[in-house]
Design a protein around this motif. Sequence first.
Motif, mmCIF file in Angstrom:
data_model
loop_
_atom_site.group_PDB
_atom_site.id
_atom_site.type_symbol
_atom_site.label_atom_id
_atom_site.label_comp_id
_atom_site.label_asym_id
_atom_site.label_seq_id
_atom_site.Cartn_x
_atom_site.Cartn_y
_atom_site.Cartn_z
ATOM 1 N N CYS A 55 0.827 -1.214 0.000
ATOM 2 C CA CYS A 55 0.000 0.000 0.000
ATOM 3 C C CYS A 55 0.858 1.260 0.000
ATOM 4 O O CYS A 55 0.363 2.357 -0.290
ATOM 5 N N HIS A 56 2.140 1.120 0.353
ATOM 6 C CA HIS A 56 3.051 2.260 0.435
ATOM 7 C C HIS A 56 3.831 2.397 -0.870
ATOM 8 O O HIS A 56 4.527 1.461 -1.294
ATOM 9 N N ASP A 57 3.750 3.547 -1.505
ATOM 10 C CA ASP A 57 4.421 3.764 -2.787
ATOM 11 C C ASP A 57 5.915 3.476 -2.714
ATOM 12 O O ASP A 57 6.498 2.892 -3.632
ATOM 13 N N VAL A 58 6.550 3.904 -1.624
ATOM 14 C CA VAL A 58 8.001 3.749 -1.505
ATOM 15 C C VAL A 58 8.396 2.272 -1.491
ATOM 16 O O VAL A 58 9.376 1.876 -2.132
ATOM 17 N N LEU A 59 7.647 1.454 -0.774
ATOM 18 C CA LEU A 59 7.970 0.029 -0.693
ATOM 19 C C LEU A 59 7.567 -0.708 -1.964
ATOM 20 O O LEU A 59 8.207 -1.693 -2.346
ATOM 21 N N ARG A 60 6.536 -0.235 -2.624
ATOM 22 C CA ARG A 60 6.047 -0.883 -3.838
ATOM 23 C C ARG A 60 6.907 -0.562 -5.053
ATOM 24 O O ARG A 60 6.929 -1.320 -6.038
ATOM 25 N N GLY A 61 7.641 0.533 -4.989
ATOM 26 C CA GLY A 61 8.369 1.029 -6.159
ATOM 27 C C GLY A 61 9.257 0.022 -6.867
ATOM 28 O O GLY A 61 9.267 -0.039 -8.101
ATOM 29 N N PRO A 62 10.049 -0.809 -6.165
ATOM 30 C CA PRO A 62 10.937 -1.740 -6.863
ATOM 31 C C PRO A 62 10.232 -2.964 -7.442
ATOM 32 O O PRO A 62 10.867 -3.782 -8.110
ATOM 33 N N PHE A 63 8.938 -3.115 -7.165
ATOM 34 C CA PHE A 63 8.170 -4.239 -7.686
ATOM 35 C C PHE A 63 7.372 -3.802 -8.914
ATOM 36 O O PHE A 63 7.007 -2.637 -9.051
ATOM 37 N N THR A 64 7.077 -4.762 -9.784
ATOM 38 C CA THR A 64 6.168 -4.548 -10.900
ATOM 39 C C THR A 64 5.065 -5.594 -10.797
ATOM 40 O O THR A 64 5.350 -6.792 -10.652
ATOM 41 N N ALA A 65 3.820 -5.149 -10.867
ATOM 42 C CA ALA A 65 2.690 -6.038 -10.606
ATOM 43 C C ALA A 65 2.701 -7.266 -11.510
ATOM 44 O O ALA A 65 2.425 -8.387 -11.063
ATOM 45 N N GLY A 66 3.049 -7.073 -12.776
ATOM 46 C CA GLY A 66 3.053 -8.204 -13.703
ATOM 47 C C GLY A 66 4.041 -9.290 -13.318
ATOM 48 O O GLY A 66 3.781 -10.481 -13.517
ATOM 49 N N HIS A 67 5.168 -8.900 -12.746
ATOM 50 C CA HIS A 67 6.161 -9.886 -12.332
ATOM 51 C C HIS A 67 5.656 -10.695 -11.135
ATOM 52 O O HIS A 67 5.847 -11.909 -11.070
ATOM 53 N N VAL A 68 5.037 -10.004 -10.189
ATOM 54 C CA VAL A 68 4.474 -10.685 -9.028
ATOM 55 C C VAL A 68 3.346 -11.613 -9.476
ATOM 56 O O VAL A 68 3.232 -12.753 -9.001
ATOM 57 N N CYS A 69 2.526 -11.148 -10.413
ATOM 58 C CA CYS A 69 1.440 -11.989 -10.926
ATOM 59 C C CYS A 69 1.984 -13.229 -11.637
ATOM 60 O O CYS A 69 1.376 -14.304 -11.557
ATOM 61 N N GLU A 70 3.107 -13.086 -12.317
ATOM 62 C CA GLU A 70 3.714 -14.260 -12.955
ATOM 63 C C GLU A 70 4.138 -15.285 -11.913
ATOM 64 O O GLU A 70 3.977 -16.495 -12.119
ATOM 65 N N ALA A 71 4.668 -14.821 -10.778
ATOM 66 C CA ALA A 71 5.018 -15.746 -9.703
ATOM 67 C C ALA A 71 3.771 -16.444 -9.162
ATOM 68 O O ALA A 71 3.792 -17.648 -8.860
ATOM 69 N N VAL A 72 2.671 -15.701 -9.051
ATOM 70 C CA VAL A 72 1.412 -16.293 -8.593
ATOM 71 C C VAL A 72 0.897 -17.306 -9.611
ATOM 72 O O VAL A 72 0.432 -18.402 -9.255
ATOM 73 N N ARG A 73 0.976 -16.963 -10.904
ATOM 74 C CA ARG A 73 0.553 -17.920 -11.938
ATOM 75 C C ARG A 73 1.370 -19.200 -11.873
ATOM 76 O O ARG A 73 0.844 -20.312 -12.020
ATOM 77 N N ARG A 74 2.671 -19.037 -11.647
ATOM 78 C CA ARG A 74 3.541 -20.224 -11.538
ATOM 79 C C ARG A 74 3.148 -21.050 -10.316
ATOM 80 O O ARG A 74 3.186 -22.279 -10.346
ATOM 81 N N LEU A 75 2.764 -20.376 -9.240
ATOM 82 C CA LEU A 75 2.293 -21.067 -8.046
ATOM 83 C C LEU A 75 1.062 -21.912 -8.367
ATOM 84 O O LEU A 75 0.976 -23.090 -7.994
ATOM 85 N N TYR A 76 0.097 -21.335 -9.078
ATOM 86 C CA TYR A 76 -1.130 -22.057 -9.393
ATOM 87 C C TYR A 76 -0.907 -23.153 -10.435
ATOM 88 O O TYR A 76 -1.763 -24.028 -10.603
ATOM 89 N N ALA A 77 0.235 -23.099 -11.113
ATOM 90 C CA ALA A 77 0.613 -24.183 -12.026
ATOM 91 C C ALA A 77 1.401 -25.274 -11.305
ATOM 92 O O ALA A 77 1.834 -26.241 -11.939
ATOM 93 N N GLY A 78 1.592 -25.101 -9.996
ATOM 94 C CA GLY A 78 2.300 -26.109 -9.216
ATOM 95 C C GLY A 78 3.805 -26.055 -9.359
ATOM 96 O O GLY A 78 4.488 -27.055 -9.110
ATOM 97 N N ARG A 79 4.337 -24.874 -9.711
ATOM 98 C CA ARG A 79 5.770 -24.783 -9.961
ATOM 99 C C ARG A 79 6.437 -23.674 -9.149
ATOM 100 O O ARG A 79 7.261 -22.923 -9.647
ATOM 101 N N VAL A 80 6.036 -23.596 -7.877
ATOM 102 C CA VAL A 80 6.746 -22.764 -6.904
ATOM 103 C C VAL A 80 7.018 -23.615 -5.675
ATOM 104 O O VAL A 80 6.133 -24.302 -5.176
#
Length: 270
Positions: free
Chosen positions: A125-150
């Motif tokens: 929720c904090h811009d400063v902490l969120r800055g180094p992340f990109t939502a699409g990259h985090v979502c890709e990690a979540v997609r990989r999780l739901y594919a059973g590969r995390v």
Amino acid sequence: MSGWQVHAVRYAERTARIRADSFIFADNHDAPHAMDYSVWVLRRGAEVILVDTGYDEAEAVARGRPILMDPREALRPLGLRPEDVTKVIVTHLHYDHAGGLYLFPEATLHLQAAEMQYATGPCMCHDVLRGPFTAGHVCEAVRRLYAGRVVFHDGDAEIAEGVTVHLVGGHSRGLQCVRVLTEAGHLVLASDASHFYENVFERKPFPIVVDVQDMLDGFGRLEALATRPELIVPGHDPLVRTYFPKDIAPHIRRLDRGPLRDPRSGRRAC
């Protein structure tokens, strides 16, 4: 078993930086201070482990941080195709370390549970902490999780014989370093537990930090994990290209035989 080969593969750089970008209490804070961006390849016989994935051209354009080459192209001199990579250690989910997850679709990801919780939790929720992340990259990690590969880890864990990960935190809540058994001894890929040699050896915190105490404690952890201090490899220091020998291409350095010179003194290594 014999030790692992370790290759540092540089794919980007940032020269428009100053020391204040690298150290909280920077002396001569306006002086130039460049940064390299790398991924790391671990090899032992037919076994291959990729540590981090870098980021792609789209992310480079979005952030105004050009890359020298696509990470897939950067790996080509090592004879690696994206489909050859079936295991990726993700040190943390910042854009420059997890921005290329989708480039390696066959890979199972090894990630600290604390990092996924951090990147998808209230801290974002904090811009400063969120800055180094990109939502699409985090979502890709979540997609990989739901594919059973995390595979999630909670602290120290063995990824393969001679390769372990260790929760450090500090820079990001679930940041992990990687310890690798090589012919030179236990080498530690610090990733962003220490961006530069100066961070760890002079105990200078990096400005992007979620917990300063964890970062400072992490410097000691890196030293405890490495057989010798000179076997700590920082995540972004251009001096790695000076201290370690050239490999099969100009943008690749061979790490597992140890440095040519001691990074603490600049003297020739024993």
